[in-house]
Design a protein around this motif. Structure first.
Motif, PDB file in Angstrom:
ATOM      1  N   GLY A 110       0.786  -1.233   0.000  1.00 42.30           N
ATOM      2  CA  GLY A 110       0.000   0.000   0.000  1.00 42.30           C
ATOM      3  C   GLY A 110       0.813   1.276   0.000  1.00 42.30           C
ATOM      4  O   GLY A 110       0.267   2.366   0.165  1.00 42.30           O
ATOM      5  N   VAL A 111       2.144   1.177  -0.158  1.00 41.27           N
ATOM      6  CA  VAL A 111       2.971   2.392  -0.140  1.00 41.27           C
ATOM      7  C   VAL A 111       2.709   3.225  -1.395  1.00 41.27           C
ATOM      8  O   VAL A 111       2.837   2.741  -2.520  1.00 41.27           O
ATOM      9  N   GLN A 112       2.319   4.450  -1.181  1.00 47.58           N
ATOM     10  CA  GLN A 112       2.044   5.412  -2.257  1.00 47.58           C
ATOM     11  C   GLN A 112       3.173   6.447  -2.263  1.00 47.58           C
ATOM     12  O   GLN A 112       3.845   6.616  -1.249  1.00 47.58           O
ATOM     13  N   PRO A 113       3.334   7.169  -3.379  1.00 49.18           N
ATOM     14  CA  PRO A 113       4.381   8.204  -3.400  1.00 49.18           C
ATOM     15  C   PRO A 113       4.252   9.139  -2.191  1.00 49.18           C
ATOM     16  O   PRO A 113       3.148   9.585  -1.868  1.00 49.18           O
ATOM     17  N   GLY A 114       5.359   9.387  -1.525  1.00 50.34           N
ATOM     18  CA  GLY A 114       5.357  10.290  -0.370  1.00 50.34           C
ATOM     19  C   GLY A 114       5.092   9.591   0.953  1.00 50.34           C
ATOM     20  O   GLY A 114       5.279  10.185   2.020  1.00 50.34           O
ATOM     21  N   ASP A 115       4.691   8.321   0.933  1.00 48.76           N
ATOM     22  CA  ASP A 115       4.454   7.602   2.192  1.00 48.76           C
ATOM     23  C   ASP A 115       5.775   7.298   2.884  1.00 48.76           C
ATOM     24  O   ASP A 115       6.759   6.936   2.234  1.00 48.76           O
ATOM     25  N   ARG A 116       5.753   7.364   4.212  1.00 47.44           N
ATOM     26  CA  ARG A 116       6.954   7.043   4.960  1.00 47.44           C
ATOM     27  C   ARG A 116       7.063   5.538   5.186  1.00 47.44           C
ATOM     28  O   ARG A 116       6.063   4.863   5.467  1.00 47.44           O
TER      29      ARG A 116
ATOM     30  N   VAL B 239       9.312   7.500   1.310  1.00 47.49           N
ATOM     31  CA  VAL B 239      10.249   8.323   2.086  1.00 47.49           C
ATOM     32  C   VAL B 239      10.845   7.419   3.162  1.00 47.49           C
ATOM     33  O   VAL B 239      10.128   6.925   4.033  1.00 47.49           O
ATOM     34  N   PHE B 240      12.138   7.185   3.072  1.00 49.52           N
ATOM     35  CA  PHE B 240      12.796   6.237   3.985  1.00 49.52           C
ATOM     36  C   PHE B 240      13.040   6.897   5.333  1.00 49.52           C
ATOM     37  O   PHE B 240      13.534   8.019   5.411  1.00 49.52           O
ATOM     38  N   LEU B 241      12.720   6.166   6.405  1.00 56.27           N
ATOM     39  CA  LEU B 241      12.833   6.765   7.744  1.00 56.27           C
ATOM     40  C   LEU B 241      13.482   5.761   8.702  1.00 56.27           C
ATOM     41  O   LEU B 241      12.787   4.964   9.339  1.00 56.27           O
ATOM     42  N   PRO B 242      14.808   5.751   8.739  1.00 59.55           N
ATOM     43  CA  PRO B 242      15.480   4.808   9.639  1.00 59.55           C
ATOM     44  C   PRO B 242      15.544   5.364  11.061  1.00 59.55           C
ATOM     45  O   PRO B 242      15.700   6.571  11.253  1.00 59.55           O
ATOM     46  N   LEU B 243      15.411   4.485  12.044  1.00 56.77           N
ATOM     47  CA  LEU B 243      15.456   4.924  13.443  1.00 56.77           C
ATOM     48  C   LEU B 243      16.639   4.278  14.153  1.00 56.77           C
ATOM     49  O   LEU B 243      16.937   3.093  13.931  1.00 56.77           O
TER      50      LEU B 243
ATOM     51  N   ALA C 115      12.928  12.130  -0.178  1.00 51.89           N
ATOM     52  CA  ALA C 115      13.442  10.760  -0.292  1.00 51.89           C
ATOM     53  C   ALA C 115      13.604  10.132   1.088  1.00 51.89           C
ATOM     54  O   ALA C 115      13.570   8.917   1.230  1.00 51.89           O
ATOM     55  N   ALA C 116      13.820  10.974   2.107  1.00 48.19           N
ATOM     56  CA  ALA C 116      14.073  10.424   3.446  1.00 48.19           C
ATOM     57  C   ALA C 116      13.726  11.459   4.509  1.00 48.19           C
ATOM     58  O   ALA C 116      13.728  12.670   4.245  1.00 48.19           O
ATOM     59  N   ILE C 117      13.405  10.934   5.682  1.00 50.07           N
ATOM     60  CA  ILE C 117      13.325  11.783   6.877  1.00 50.07           C
ATOM     61  C   ILE C 117      14.268  11.153   7.890  1.00 50.07           C
ATOM     62  O   ILE C 117      14.187   9.955   8.159  1.00 50.07           O
ATOM     63  N   LEU C 118      15.171  11.969   8.410  1.00 48.68           N
ATOM     64  CA  LEU C 118      16.084  11.481   9.450  1.00 48.68           C
ATOM     65  C   LEU C 118      15.856  12.335  10.683  1.00 48.68           C
ATOM     66  O   LEU C 118      15.942  13.568  10.600  1.00 48.68           O
ATOM     67  N   TYR C 119      15.599  11.675  11.790  1.00 50.90           N
ATOM     68  CA  TYR C 119      15.455  12.444  13.029  1.00 50.90           C
ATOM     69  C   TYR C 119      16.836  12.836  13.537  1.00 50.90           C
ATOM     70  O   TYR C 119      17.763  12.017  13.530  1.00 50.90           O
ATOM     71  N   THR C 120      16.964  14.082  13.965  1.00 43.22           N
ATOM     72  CA  THR C 120      18.253  14.557  14.474  1.00 43.22           C
ATOM     73  C   THR C 120      18.549  13.834  15.784  1.00 43.22           C
ATOM     74  O   THR C 120      17.628  13.376  16.465  1.00 43.22           O
ATOM     75  N   SER C 121      19.856  13.762  16.119  1.00 46.70           N
ATOM     76  CA  SER C 121      20.202  12.932  17.277  1.00 46.70           C
ATOM     77  C   SER C 121      19.753  13.569  18.589  1.00 46.70           C
ATOM     78  O   SER C 121      19.705  12.914  19.614  1.00 46.70           O
ATOM     79  N   GLY C 122      19.416  14.844  18.546  1.00 45.00           N
ATOM     80  CA  GLY C 122      18.785  15.443  19.725  1.00 45.00           C
ATOM     81  C   GLY C 122      19.704  15.596  20.924  1.00 45.00           C
ATOM     82  O   GLY C 122      19.265  15.463  22.051  1.00 45.00           O
ATOM     83  N   THR C 123      21.013  15.877  20.662  1.00 46.56           N
ATOM     84  CA  THR C 123      21.912  16.055  21.801  1.00 46.56           C
ATOM     85  C   THR C 123      21.656  17.403  22.483  1.00 46.56           C
ATOM     86  O   THR C 123      22.113  17.631  23.579  1.00 46.56           O
ATOM     87  N   THR C 124      20.947  18.305  21.810  1.00 44.00           N
ATOM     88  CA  THR C 124      20.682  19.594  22.456  1.00 44.00           C
ATOM     89  C   THR C 124      19.187  19.898  22.546  1.00 44.00           C
ATOM     90  O   THR C 124      18.802  21.024  22.810  1.00 44.00           O
ATOM     91  N   GLY C 125      18.352  18.948  22.310  1.00 43.45           N
ATOM     92  CA  GLY C 125      16.915  19.228  22.428  1.00 43.45           C
ATOM     93  C   GLY C 125      16.129  18.068  21.879  1.00 43.45           C
ATOM     94  O   GLY C 125      16.686  17.007  21.617  1.00 43.45           O
ATOM     95  N   ARG C 126      14.839  18.270  21.675  1.00 42.42           N
ATOM     96  CA  ARG C 126      14.000  17.198  21.165  1.00 42.42           C
ATOM     97  C   ARG C 126      14.378  16.866  19.722  1.00 42.42           C
ATOM     98  O   ARG C 126      14.698  17.745  18.939  1.00 42.42           O
ATOM     99  N   SER C 127      14.324  15.579  19.377  1.00 42.91           N
ATOM    100  CA  SER C 127      14.630  15.176  18.005  1.00 42.91           C
ATOM    101  C   SER C 127      13.638  15.790  17.034  1.00 42.91           C
ATOM    102  O   SER C 127      12.446  15.848  17.322  1.00 42.91           O
ATOM    103  N   LYS C 128      14.156  16.206  15.888  1.00 38.57           N
ATOM    104  CA  LYS C 128      13.285  16.768  14.847  1.00 38.57           C
ATOM    105  C   LYS C 128      13.505  15.973  13.573  1.00 38.57           C
ATOM    106  O   LYS C 128      14.627  15.533  13.295  1.00 38.57           O
ATOM    107  N   GLY C 129      12.453  15.813  12.776  1.00 43.25           N
ATOM    108  CA  GLY C 129      12.571  15.024  11.537  1.00 43.25           C
ATOM    109  C   GLY C 129      13.046  15.914  10.399  1.00 43.25           C
ATOM    110  O   GLY C 129      12.297  16.762   9.911  1.00 43.25           O
TER     111      GLY C 129
END
Ligand code: AMP
Length: 508
Positions: A53-59, A83-87, A163-177
């Motif tokens: 069911g992955v459509q264009p733009g789906d994570r 959109v690739f989203l590795p954790l 193409a991807a969302i990467l969450y920031t490592s958040g060493t100085t605050g909340r992680s952001k995508g």
């Protein structure tokens, strides 16, 4: 692949007609994966995702141990228009639950070992499909892939699609995508391939995690785009890397790789045929650079980047690689320094907040328009939050994170300056300088120091050793000796943890 998919087109350019060439050697089994096998599996993975069911733009989110199938999933997601989203594999199920709720992926792929708890958090976050990369059970993504034929037609995606969302490592605050476009990833990898002279002849030791920009985009995309090979390791192991060196040409690492490798007597011999050592993601001590050169004859090439921007600067391939600096802006990347308060551009030589602009820069933070507006200017400049200096030749030195700046009694103290002076003392391995609350000064300078095992230094000795080299207000009010600095998986020192640990130091 017959239609225009910006990133897929770019990373497959060196694969055409090279079906038999090695792309990966899986270090766990010595299994060789050719370019032909890899693309066939990535295409089948794409077909499986579309069937789910992955459509264009789906994570497509994934938290799973590093293995070749993860790269097939990455490229398969790109081919499917997703959109690739590795954790990060260190995240707890609760943390994963937050990311899934925030990113609302169509598919979540998890480690079979944690699947019970992760399936529950995924259900709570309304994720429709939860699978694993396991091989032994039915209903895994690998079995879904194996049920598909290769020859998938890539879903069209333009340069500015995600193409991807990467969450920031958040060493100085909340992680952001961080939302990364096809163009940002493709253009940066192409620049790096050419700047670092990667070719089909290269064999990269790939020991970095692939949930982070360094191992995923820098290491993987550069190898794919050059048509080279990678020895794909599940993680960093000193002996395994030393033993792989005679079969390899390049290594990309974080500074801890290099300090650990230096402790192995076999390094000089093993590194004889290596072409290039690259370091990034955290500052490489000038000392490590010097020791490495003395043992191997190679000057480690240090570069600087971040989740939001891919790579921004690099020491040159030919020309001087200056220890302690992160080199020059990459082709196509502009840099400038700005006043932290007013945002006005500063002349070279002064310390300011580094801003960068170029095709490599991200498109904004996922679902956070205000945060995006605070950090990404309308004219394309991204405010990195790193404090830096640029010398007369254009070499950039990172002085620290803006948020690590210490203001004590109204004076600014740049941690890196104090750390460098402490690190110069005989018997000191490394140090981290932080600001902690102080009733009188607002913040007090505190140094956390790691000593050589045989060193006889103590707090008083360290303070005496630096007293003539630093103005009184920069000198630490306390020095704490520890066995090791807290670091995250990318080797970054976690000052936020130390600030919390020592928050009460002057309040007892
Ligand atoms: P991340 O987004 O996790 O890759 O972290 C990016 C941050 O790592 C940057 O903003 C810098 O603070 C730091 N960083 C990356 N490379 C270097 C380097 N070579 N020297 C110093 N700091 C670095």
């Amino acid at each position: 692949m017959y239609v225009w998919n910006h990133l897929a087109q770019a990373i497959s350019c060196a694969s055409d007609g090279r079906h038999e060439a090695t792309f990966l050697t899986d270090a766990r089994s010595d299994r060789v994966i050719t370019y032909g096998d890899f693309w066939a599996n990535a295409e089948r993975m794409a077909a499986a995702l579309v069937a789910l069911g992955v459509q264009p733009g789906d994570r497509v989110a994934v938290q799973a141990p590093k293995e070749p199938a993860m790269l097939e999933l990455y490229v398969g997601t790109v081919l499917a228009g997703g959109v690739f989203l590795p954790l990060n594999t260190a995240y707890t199920p609760d943390e994963v639950g937050f990311f899934l709720g925030d990113a609302t992926p169509r598919v979540f792929v998890c480690d079979p070992i944690n699947q019970e708890s992760l399936k529950k958090v995924a259900r709570d976050a309304d994720v429709a499909q939860v699978l694993t990369l396991g091989r032994d059970e039915v209903g895994t993504l690998v079995s879904a892939r194996d049920g598909q034929k290769p020859g998938f037609r890539a879903v069209p995606r333009d340069a500015l699609d995600l193409a991807a969302i990467l969450y920031t490592s958040g060493t100085t605050g909340r992680s952001k995508g961080a939302m990364l476009t096809h163009r940002a990833l493709a253009s940066n990898s192409e620049t790096l391939r050419d700047y670092w002279r990667f070719t089909e002849q290269d064999v990269l030791i790939h020991a970095l995690p692939i949930f982070h920009t360094h191992g995923l985009f820098v290491a993987t995309n550069v190898t794919l785009m050059a048509g080279g090979a990678a020895i794909f390791m599940p993680g960093f192991d000193t002996a395994a890397v030393i033993e792989a060196m005679p079969k390899a040409t390049t290594l990309m690492g974080v500074p801890t790789f290099y300090t650990r490798l230096l402790k192995d007597d076999r390094l000089a011999e093993a590194s004889r045929n290596m072409r290039l050592f690259i370091s990034g993601s955290a500052p490489l001590l000038a000392d490590t650079h010097d020791q490495w050169r003395a043992v191997t004859g190679h000057a480690i090439l240090e570069r600087y980047g971040m989740t939001e921007t891919n790579m921004n600067t690099s020491n040159p391939y030919e020309g001087e690689r200056r220890a302690g600096t992160v080199g020059l802006p990459l082709p196509g990347v502009e840099v400038k320094l700005c006043d932290p308060e007013t945002g006005a551009e500063l002349p070279n030589g002064e310390i300011g907040v580094l801003e960068v602009r170029g095709d490599n820069v991200f498109a904004g933070y996922w679902q956070m328009p205000e945060k995006t507006a605070e950090e990404l200017r309308e004219d394309g400049w991204f405010i990195t939050g790193d404090l830096a200096m640029i010398d007369a030749d254009g070499y950039v030195t990172i002085v620290g994170r803006g948020k690590d700046l210490i203001i004590t009694g109204g004076f600014n103290v740049y941690p890196k300056e104090v750390e460098s002076v402490i690190d110069d003392l005989a018997g000191v391995v490394e140090s981290a300088v932080i600001g902690v609350p102080h009733d009188d000064f607002g913040e007090a300078v505190v140094a956390v120091v790691v000593l050589e095992p045989e060193a006889t230094l103590d707090e008083a000795g360290i303070l005496a050793g630096i007293s003539r080299r630093l103005a009184k207000f920069k000198q630490p009010k306390r020095v704490i000796v520890v066995d090791a600095l807290p670091r995250n998986t990318m080797g970054k020192v976690q000052k936020n943890i130390m600030r919390a640990d020592y928050a009460e130091l002057f309040r007892r």
